[in-house]
Design a protein around this motif. Sequence first.
Motif, mmCIF file in Angstrom:
data_model
loop_
_atom_site.group_PDB
_atom_site.id
_atom_site.type_symbol
_atom_site.label_atom_id
_atom_site.label_comp_id
_atom_site.label_asym_id
_atom_site.label_seq_id
_atom_site.Cartn_x
_atom_site.Cartn_y
_atom_site.Cartn_z
ATOM 1 N N ARG A 262 0.828 -1.206 0.000
ATOM 2 C CA ARG A 262 0.000 0.000 0.000
ATOM 3 C C ARG A 262 0.858 1.251 0.000
ATOM 4 N NH1 ARG A 262 -0.484 3.861 2.939
ATOM 5 N NH2 ARG A 262 0.916 2.869 4.433
ATOM 6 N N SER A 284 -8.571 0.367 1.647
ATOM 7 C CA SER A 284 -8.742 1.752 2.096
ATOM 8 C C SER A 284 -8.020 1.924 3.421
ATOM 9 C CB SER A 284 -10.225 2.099 2.249
ATOM 10 O OG SER A 284 -10.835 1.297 3.249
ATOM 11 N N LYS A 287 -4.744 7.046 5.141
ATOM 12 C CA LYS A 287 -3.936 7.943 4.320
ATOM 13 C C LYS A 287 -4.747 8.680 3.254
ATOM 14 C CE LYS A 287 0.100 7.281 6.219
ATOM 15 N NZ LYS A 287 0.817 8.388 6.900
ATOM 16 N N GLY A 288 -6.011 8.317 3.089
ATOM 17 C CA GLY A 288 -6.858 9.062 2.171
ATOM 18 C C GLY A 288 -6.820 8.600 0.732
ATOM 19 N N THR A 289 -6.190 7.472 0.459
ATOM 20 C CA THR A 289 -6.195 6.911 -0.890
ATOM 21 C C THR A 289 -6.771 5.497 -0.845
ATOM 22 O OG1 THR A 289 -4.235 8.171 -1.539
ATOM 23 C CG2 THR A 289 -4.807 6.290 -2.898
ATOM 24 N N HIS A 291 -6.813 2.128 -2.820
ATOM 25 C CA HIS A 291 -5.962 1.475 -3.819
ATOM 26 C C HIS A 291 -6.633 0.235 -4.384
ATOM 27 C CE1 HIS A 291 -2.277 3.760 -2.725
ATOM 28 N NE2 HIS A 291 -2.781 3.744 -1.500
ATOM 29 N N SER A 357 0.173 -0.265 -6.135
ATOM 30 C CA SER A 357 -1.221 -0.317 -6.583
ATOM 31 C C SER A 357 -1.356 0.004 -8.070
ATOM 32 C CB SER A 357 -2.091 0.627 -5.754
ATOM 33 O OG SER A 357 -1.703 1.969 -5.921
ATOM 34 N N GLN A 360 -5.989 4.077 -8.266
ATOM 35 C CA GLN A 360 -6.135 4.809 -7.013
ATOM 36 C C GLN A 360 -7.298 5.804 -7.103
ATOM 37 O OE1 GLN A 360 -3.204 5.527 -8.966
ATOM 38 N NE2 GLN A 360 -2.327 3.533 -8.367
ATOM 39 N N TYR A 361 -7.841 6.123 -5.898
ATOM 40 C CA TYR A 361 -8.853 7.174 -5.798
ATOM 41 C C TYR A 361 -8.663 7.889 -4.469
ATOM 42 C CZ TYR A 361 -13.271 9.680 -5.932
ATOM 43 O OH TYR A 361 -14.222 10.670 -5.942
ATOM 44 N N ARG A 362 -8.653 9.229 -4.487
ATOM 45 C CA ARG A 362 -8.437 10.015 -3.287
ATOM 46 C C ARG A 362 -9.752 10.319 -2.583
ATOM 47 N NH1 ARG A 362 -3.997 10.418 -0.596
ATOM 48 N NH2 ARG A 362 -4.746 12.422 0.192
ATOM 49 N N GLU A 365 -8.910 12.447 4.250
ATOM 50 C CA GLU A 365 -8.101 11.669 5.188
ATOM 51 C C GLU A 365 -8.707 11.578 6.578
ATOM 52 O OE1 GLU A 365 -3.998 12.693 5.423
ATOM 53 O OE2 GLU A 365 -3.725 12.883 3.262
ATOM 54 N N GLU A 400 -5.556 6.811 -12.110
ATOM 55 C CA GLU A 400 -6.576 7.437 -11.282
ATOM 56 C C GLU A 400 -7.974 6.965 -11.680
ATOM 57 O OE1 GLU A 400 -6.295 9.493 -8.615
ATOM 58 O OE2 GLU A 400 -4.124 9.120 -8.727
#
Length: 413
Positions: A262, A284, A287-289, A291, A357, A360-362, A365, A400
């Motif tokens: 991760r 999840s 860290k807010g991402t 993967h 990964s 990814q998606y933000r 956090e 992304e």
Amino acid sequence: MTVASSAMNSSVSTSRGMLPSASPGAHGLNSGVPSSFSQSAPEFNDMDETGLLSVSWNQDHGCFAAGTTHGFRIYSCDPFKEILRRDLKCGGFGIVEMLFRSNILALVGAGTNAQYPPSKVIIWDDYERRCIGEFSFRSDVRAVKLRRDRIVVVVEHKIYVYNFMDLKLLQQIETLANPRGLCCLSHHSNTFVLACPGLQRGQVRVEHFGLNMTKLIKTHDSHVACLTLTMDGLLLATASTKGTLIRIFNTMDGTRLQEVRRGSDNAEIYSIALSPNVKWLAVSSEKGTVHIFSLRVRVVGEDSSNHSITAQGSAPFYRNSSNSLDALISPNAGANPGSSLSFMKGFLPKYFSSEWSFAQYRVPEDTQFFATFGSQNTLMIVGMDGSFYRCGFDPLNGGEMLQQEYHSFLKSS
């Protein structure tokens, strides 16, 4: 009927001697109002003080349940809509567990719930509008997991496995301290597999009930923080409290099949999800991402997207099963990127040969998010801030993810 035992430190009661002989889930969720619940107002405004206490996917990941400070709500994911809402005058529910898409729910009250304490499990039939069973314990319940034939209750140091039809205790499993309530079940009708923490740090205990076999797997050096099984229970994915590596194991022999990274910094892992076709893994964390990783574990004769689920909650049938494991890299799917120095993996630290990964998606956090896979290369993400995202990912090129849908469901009607 009431059963109590000092050995199990719990008591069980039902409103009648047996639960319905028909398979739980003979009826879908309905909108009838049970006598002990009140239907809330259909509209919520910005002043609504309803707080979210828990979210949990149902077994086919087509719905999720939200435990709130006032009761609970059920949402369908495709299309996204609220399909059931129950509010209490005495408090909310910290645990709401669905049984596929049936009328049967397991409920555990929050600490502020005057009527339903956090040490009691309520088996609620929303079609008959009544409680059909109760389990009382001497300590708070950490999790409840349901199958059509079993009820599994997790407390701090023990897991209880009950028969669904008569609430008879079948097995008790000792664990390390388990404040997260870690436990997962398989959901194929012909296999019953349970995974939970063992009695040693980093150990996962896997029970193959149909084979009368227990497998102890050393998954990490640190404590296990998150785990999940495939629908048939033959693959296990785990993360530790460090949260840097996710590992995939064969539950039959304990073989480690793959390891993905991760990140390099420690992080709390909130959720791990395996796609039904065993091609993808989602993670999840704080860290807010979110993967997505490509899995190298492949299924012989796989068909990437076909699976069917009946609305009444009968057993989902996935054309992909991990019954026949084949460690192959599919030419039709993208591979996880690695370090440019991975060719020197025999000389450099393990970090440089890691698989990173694929997509990814933000997300914010400061909120817990829980992810699972939808249809047609999509990922669904539910947040403890009352948000729902549906994102699409490119199965060939990754990168992304693209947001397709967003809902703030606590404020929806």
